[in-house]
Design a protein around this motif. Sequence first.
Motif, PDB file in Angstrom:
ATOM      1  N   ASN A 167       0.827  -1.202   0.000  1.00 17.60           N
ATOM      2  CA  ASN A 167       0.000   0.000   0.000  1.00 17.60           C
ATOM      3  C   ASN A 167       0.866   1.258   0.000  1.00 17.60           C
ATOM      4  OD1 ASN A 167      -2.583   1.367   0.197  1.00 17.60           O
ATOM      5  ND2 ASN A 167      -2.008   1.870   2.299  1.00 17.60           N
ATOM      6  N   PHE A 168       1.963   1.207   0.785  1.00 18.92           N
ATOM      7  CA  PHE A 168       2.895   2.340   0.815  1.00 18.92           C
ATOM      8  C   PHE A 168       3.509   2.562  -0.565  1.00 18.92           C
ATOM      9  CE2 PHE A 168       7.435   3.396   0.842  1.00 18.92           C
ATOM     10  CZ  PHE A 168       7.363   4.719   1.271  1.00 18.92           C
ATOM     11  N   GLN A 169       3.973   1.491  -1.181  1.00 17.61           N
ATOM     12  CA  GLN A 169       4.617   1.615  -2.493  1.00 17.61           C
ATOM     13  C   GLN A 169       3.653   2.178  -3.535  1.00 17.61           C
ATOM     14  OE1 GLN A 169       6.267  -2.199  -3.531  1.00 17.61           O
ATOM     15  NE2 GLN A 169       7.536  -2.302  -1.704  1.00 17.61           N
ATOM     16  N   THR A 170       2.415   1.681  -3.520  1.00 16.42           N
ATOM     17  CA  THR A 170       1.419   2.173  -4.479  1.00 16.42           C
ATOM     18  C   THR A 170       1.163   3.664  -4.273  1.00 16.42           C
ATOM     19  OG1 THR A 170       0.345   0.002  -4.538  1.00 16.42           O
ATOM     20  CG2 THR A 170      -0.935   1.892  -5.325  1.00 16.42           C
ATOM     21  N   THR A 171       0.958   4.064  -3.011  1.00 12.95           N
ATOM     22  CA  THR A 171       0.702   5.475  -2.696  1.00 12.95           C
ATOM     23  C   THR A 171       1.900   6.335  -3.046  1.00 12.95           C
ATOM     24  OG1 THR A 171      -0.728   4.785  -0.857  1.00 12.95           O
ATOM     25  CG2 THR A 171       0.010   7.077  -0.881  1.00 12.95           C
ATOM     26  N   PHE A 172       3.098   5.860  -2.703  1.00 14.22           N
ATOM     27  CA  PHE A 172       4.312   6.641  -2.937  1.00 14.22           C
ATOM     28  C   PHE A 172       4.516   6.922  -4.420  1.00 14.22           C
ATOM     29  CE2 PHE A 172       8.836   6.672  -4.085  1.00 14.22           C
ATOM     30  CZ  PHE A 172       9.257   7.788  -3.378  1.00 14.22           C
ATOM     31  N   PHE A 173       4.418   5.893  -5.246  1.00 17.97           N
ATOM     32  CA  PHE A 173       4.667   6.094  -6.677  1.00 17.97           C
ATOM     33  C   PHE A 173       3.546   6.888  -7.355  1.00 17.97           C
ATOM     34  CE2 PHE A 173       7.608   2.511  -5.931  1.00 17.97           C
ATOM     35  CZ  PHE A 173       8.759   3.094  -6.432  1.00 17.97           C
ATOM     36  N   ASN A 174       2.346   6.828  -6.801  1.00 20.29           N
ATOM     37  CA  ASN A 174       1.276   7.699  -7.302  1.00 20.29           C
ATOM     38  C   ASN A 174       1.574   9.157  -6.963  1.00 20.29           C
ATOM     39  OD1 ASN A 174      -0.313   5.726  -8.507  1.00 20.29           O
ATOM     40  ND2 ASN A 174      -1.507   5.328  -6.654  1.00 20.29           N
ATOM     41  N   LEU A 175       2.081   9.390  -5.755  1.00 19.31           N
ATOM     42  CA  LEU A 175       2.469  10.746  -5.353  1.00 19.31           C
ATOM     43  C   LEU A 175       3.611  11.256  -6.223  1.00 19.31           C
ATOM     44  CD1 LEU A 175       2.377  10.433  -1.451  1.00 19.31           C
ATOM     45  CD2 LEU A 175       0.830  11.789  -2.876  1.00 19.31           C
ATOM     46  N   LEU A 176       4.554  10.366  -6.527  1.00 21.60           N
ATOM     47  CA  LEU A 176       5.688  10.739  -7.366  1.00 21.60           C
ATOM     48  C   LEU A 176       5.222  11.108  -8.774  1.00 21.60           C
ATOM     49  CD1 LEU A 176       8.687  10.796  -6.568  1.00 21.60           C
ATOM     50  CD2 LEU A 176       8.970   8.623  -7.748  1.00 21.60           C
ATOM     51  N   LYS A 177       4.261  10.361  -9.257  1.00 22.98           N
ATOM     52  CA  LYS A 177       3.692  10.650 -10.578  1.00 22.98           C
ATOM     53  C   LYS A 177       2.980  12.003 -10.569  1.00 22.98           C
ATOM     54  CE  LYS A 177       0.624   8.646 -14.082  1.00 22.98           C
ATOM     55  NZ  LYS A 177      -0.286   7.496 -14.401  1.00 22.98           N
ATOM     56  N   SER A 178       2.267  12.284  -9.490  1.00 22.10           N
ATOM     57  CA  SER A 178       1.575  13.565  -9.362  1.00 22.10           C
ATOM     58  C   SER A 178       2.564  14.720  -9.319  1.00 22.10           C
ATOM     59  CB  SER A 178       0.709  13.579  -8.096  1.00 22.10           C
ATOM     60  OG  SER A 178      -0.302  12.596  -8.170  1.00 22.10           O
ATOM     61  N   GLN A 179       3.688  14.498  -8.620  1.00 19.03           N
ATOM     62  CA  GLN A 179       4.713  15.540  -8.527  1.00 19.03           C
ATOM     63  C   GLN A 179       5.278  15.875  -9.909  1.00 19.03           C
ATOM     64  OE1 GLN A 179       5.504  17.179  -5.792  1.00 19.03           O
ATOM     65  NE2 GLN A 179       7.016  18.449  -6.822  1.00 19.03           N
ATOM     66  N   HIS A 180       5.492  14.854 -10.678  1.00 18.45           N
ATOM     67  CA  HIS A 180       5.992  15.043 -12.049  1.00 18.45           C
ATOM     68  C   HIS A 180       4.994  15.850 -12.876  1.00 18.45           C
ATOM     69  CE1 HIS A 180       8.104  14.123 -15.763  1.00 18.45           C
ATOM     70  NE2 HIS A 180       6.968  13.699 -16.289  1.00 18.45           N
ATOM     71  N   GLN A 181       3.721  15.544 -12.708  1.00 20.23           N
ATOM     72  CA  GLN A 181       2.681  16.249 -13.463  1.00 20.23           C
ATOM     73  C   GLN A 181       2.560  17.700 -13.013  1.00 20.23           C
ATOM     74  OE1 GLN A 181       1.090  14.796 -16.106  1.00 20.23           O
ATOM     75  NE2 GLN A 181       0.406  16.895 -16.497  1.00 20.23           N
ATOM     76  N   ILE A 182       2.714  17.955 -11.729  1.00 22.54           N
ATOM     77  CA  ILE A 182       2.658  19.321 -11.212  1.00 22.54           C
ATOM     78  C   ILE A 182       3.753  20.170 -11.844  1.00 22.54           C
ATOM     79  CG2 ILE A 182       3.046  20.747  -9.153  1.00 22.54           C
ATOM     80  CD1 ILE A 182       1.618  18.569  -7.537  1.00 22.54           C
ATOM     81  N   ALA A 183       4.951  19.596 -11.964  1.00 22.07           N
ATOM     82  CA  ALA A 183       6.076  20.322 -12.573  1.00 22.07           C
ATOM     83  C   ALA A 183       5.780  20.653 -14.033  1.00 22.07           C
ATOM     84  CB  ALA A 183       7.351  19.494 -12.460  1.00 22.07           C
ATOM     85  N   ILE A 184       5.185  19.712 -14.743  1.00 22.57           N
ATOM     86  CA  ILE A 184       4.869  19.926 -16.155  1.00 22.57           C
ATOM     87  C   ILE A 184       3.803  21.006 -16.331  1.00 22.57           C
ATOM     88  CG2 ILE A 184       3.842  18.843 -18.198  1.00 22.57           C
ATOM     89  CD1 ILE A 184       5.155  16.234 -17.368  1.00 22.57           C
ATOM     90  N   ASP A 185       2.842  21.060 -15.395  1.00 28.07           N
ATOM     91  CA  ASP A 185       1.699  21.967 -15.522  1.00 28.07           C
ATOM     92  C   ASP A 185       2.016  23.412 -15.132  1.00 28.07           C
ATOM     93  OD1 ASP A 185       0.162  19.900 -16.420  1.00 28.07           O
ATOM     94  OD2 ASP A 185      -0.752  19.464 -14.472  1.00 28.07           O
ATOM     95  N   ILE A 186       3.194  23.665 -14.595  1.00 29.46           N
ATOM     96  CA  ILE A 186       3.550  25.036 -14.211  1.00 29.46           C
ATOM     97  C   ILE A 186       3.551  25.937 -15.445  1.00 29.46           C
ATOM     98  CG2 ILE A 186       5.502  26.490 -13.476  1.00 29.46           C
ATOM     99  CD1 ILE A 186       6.176  24.375 -11.417  1.00 29.46           C
ATOM    100  N   SER A 187       2.915  27.091 -15.313  1.00 28.44           N
ATOM    101  CA  SER A 187       2.841  28.015 -16.449  1.00 28.44           C
ATOM    102  C   SER A 187       2.628  29.438 -15.955  1.00 28.44           C
ATOM    103  CB  SER A 187       1.700  27.615 -17.383  1.00 28.44           C
ATOM    104  OG  SER A 187       1.597  28.508 -18.466  1.00 28.44           O
TER     105      SER A 187
END
Length: 301
Positions: free
Chosen positions: A55-75
């Motif tokens: 459960n930790f691994q699933t949550t962690f990598f989902n958070l990591l994916k979200s972080q990557h998307q946040i960086a891309i969406d900066i404008s």
Amino acid sequence: MTDRGAFGDKFGFINSLFSGLALAGIIYSIFLQQKELSLQRTELKETKEEFKDQNFQTTFFNLLKSQHQIAIDISTSIFDLKSYDKRNSREAKGRDFFNQSRFELQRIDNALSNPKFIEHRVWNPQGPEDEPHSEEEEESLTKWRKTSFTFKYYKIDSELWESSSKLKGLERAERLYAIFFNKFHFVIGHYFRHIYHILLFVERTENERIERLKLIKNQRERNKEIEKAKAEFKQYAEFIQAQMSIPELFLLFYNSLSFPKLQRLLIKFNTLENLTIEDLLSEEHNEIEGINLKSRKELFK
């Protein structure tokens, strides 16, 4: 009848023996059941721990994916002066914003280093005598206009300029970032908050694991498992750093000056280890206790 009773009494010992064996069988059966229940509880506990890890691994990598998307969406748009009478607009999207952030912090630093505060006003020549007559005069006027525009753009008034111009080292670095963040907090605020909560999630899960491992009676085995857990969660924190560019680490460093809770986690997990002294605005800023940045020569030996 008397003879038959005497004959039956001859088997009394055998009857008692069988009764004793039956009781022993019942006791042994209960013991086996208890042992099986104990094994089931242990297996259930291990399954539960394994489920927690998954459960930790699933949550962690989902958070990591979200972080990557946040960086891309900066404008956002960043404004500067191309010359003394022309304003220039630059679009900063995704990780390009972090590339631009160094120039903006340097721009603020240059403005604060100006010998005097300049009230912003639009230059409006009244005649030929007010126009610059040489390249040197034009360059000087352009610099004056750019500095005054920076004061206006970043809302630096005379009081803020006066108090900031005297600061040195980390105090000055913190002030530079505070001025920058005040302008662009709506662009990058959630980016850094998300990083903080990912690191906090890793730390809390690590602490929970260590508390469970402290129940191990054998000290040597306990210490070994605890060190193993610390190494595992440090590796998870390294995944965060691995997907960040140097400009992102650069801005993360300066962001941590204003947010001690984030800075503590960066120190614990050594998240800034790939940032070098040369990447900072000034070597004087490499003074955070617990964050000892190396030079490029040391890093790539």
